[in-house]
Design an enzyme around this catalytic site. Structure first.
Site, PDB file in Angstrom:
ATOM      1  N   ASP A  58       0.836  -1.197   0.000  1.00 34.85           N
ATOM      2  CA  ASP A  58       0.000   0.000   0.000  1.00 34.85           C
ATOM      3  C   ASP A  58       0.873   1.249   0.000  1.00 34.85           C
ATOM      4  OD1 ASP A  58      -2.309   1.438  -0.059  1.00 34.85           O
ATOM      5  OD2 ASP A  58      -2.831   1.140   2.054  1.00 34.85           O
TER       6      ASP A  58
ATOM      7  N   HIS B  74       2.881   3.170  -9.062  1.00 28.87           N
ATOM      8  CA  HIS B  74       2.638   1.741  -9.290  1.00 28.87           C
ATOM      9  C   HIS B  74       3.837   1.092  -9.985  1.00 28.87           C
ATOM     10  CE1 HIS B  74      -1.335   2.128  -7.771  1.00 28.87           C
ATOM     11  NE2 HIS B  74      -1.825   2.802  -8.787  1.00 28.87           N
TER      12      HIS B  74
ATOM     13  N   LEU C  66      10.918 -20.605  -3.335  1.00 30.44           N
ATOM     14  CA  LEU C  66       9.865 -19.731  -2.811  1.00 30.44           C
ATOM     15  C   LEU C  66       8.549 -19.946  -3.568  1.00 30.44           C
ATOM     16  CD1 LEU C  66       9.108 -17.071  -1.136  1.00 30.44           C
ATOM     17  CD2 LEU C  66       9.679 -15.836  -3.236  1.00 30.44           C
TER      18      LEU C  66
END
Ligand code: IPE
Ligand code: MG
Length: 229
Positions: free
Chosen positions: A2, A19, A113
């Site tokens: 955020d 972004h 991962l």
């Protein structure tokens, strides 16, 4: 993740630039998580509620997802990352749906991962679809209502094999879950960091993990000292 918009606004830049820089922070974080031996990293990339943003911003975010998969998938695969997607796919453009399948298929056999991408994801929607599917099975007589336990319910969520998160980090100083993994977060440690997502880096991740390690997780039980063991 955020604070992309605020990061940009503080610099007099368009939100889209925030972004774009957010994707760079994502690349750093995925690399750091792999190096630190974290087994699962889930990122909240686009929420079911983000459709209420202006069309131009939605299109920027969709474009970034397309580019992220097209540009980074090979490298993720190289790094032994397994990509999983959670969220509602039906509302997404066909080419995006195809890219998501491609990312999952290519990396299916990787055992480094696991990167879970929550895209068009909402926890209440996820819980409601689980309830719907369970209701259908009960109505068809394939499941007994009495058999519906938390363990059974979990199996109807989007990624039942992924363990509940130990730690949830939210950036930008906001202190709420905003419809993220509500079921799975029952006993997660929550850490809210004041920095905006584009500034998030390895050091910020390591700090959050260090704070997590100082926390005592009791899961409703007693502190270790109280059990006498
Ligand atoms: C998070 O940054 C990015 C996504 C929702 C994909 P925001 O866009 O929410 O940034 P702020 O909250 O406006 O600063
Ligand atoms: Mg925000």
């Amino acid at each position: 993740m955020d604070g992309n918009g605020r990061w940009a606004a503080e610099r007099g830049l368009p939100r889209a630039e925030g972004h774009r820089r957010g994707v760079e922070a994502l690349r750093r974080t995925v690399r750091a998580a792999g190096d630190l031996g974290i087994s699962v990293l889930t990122i909240f990339s686009f929420s079911a509620e983000n459709w209420s943003r202006p069309a131009s911003e939605i299109s920027d975010l969709m474009g970034l997802l397309r580019r992220f998969i097209r540009n980074d998938l090979a490298e993720l695969h190289q790094a032994n990352v397994r990509v999983r997607i959670i969220g509602e796919r039906d509302d997404l453009d066909r080419d995006i749906r195809r890219l998501l399948v491609e990312a999952e298929d290519l990396t299916r056999g990787n055992d480094g991962l696991t990167l879970v991408v929550a895209f068009n994801y909402g926890a209440r929607q996820e819980i409601a679809q689980a309830a719907r599917r369970i209701a259908v099975e009960v109505a068809q007589g394939r499941l007994q209502a009495e058999a519906v336990s938390p363990e059974l319910f979990s199996r109807y969520l989007h990624a039942p094999d992924i363990p509940d998160p130990d730690l949830i980090i939210r950036t930008s100083g906001e202190q709420r879950l905003s419809n993220f993994l509500l079921w799975q977060a029952a006993y997660s440690e929550l850490i809210f960091v004041p920095i905006n997502w584009p500034d998030f880096d390895r050091a910020a991740l390591e700090n959050a993990i260090a704070e997590y390690r100082r926390r005592e997780r009791r899961f409703g039980g007693l502190m270790v000292a109280e059990t006498g063991s």
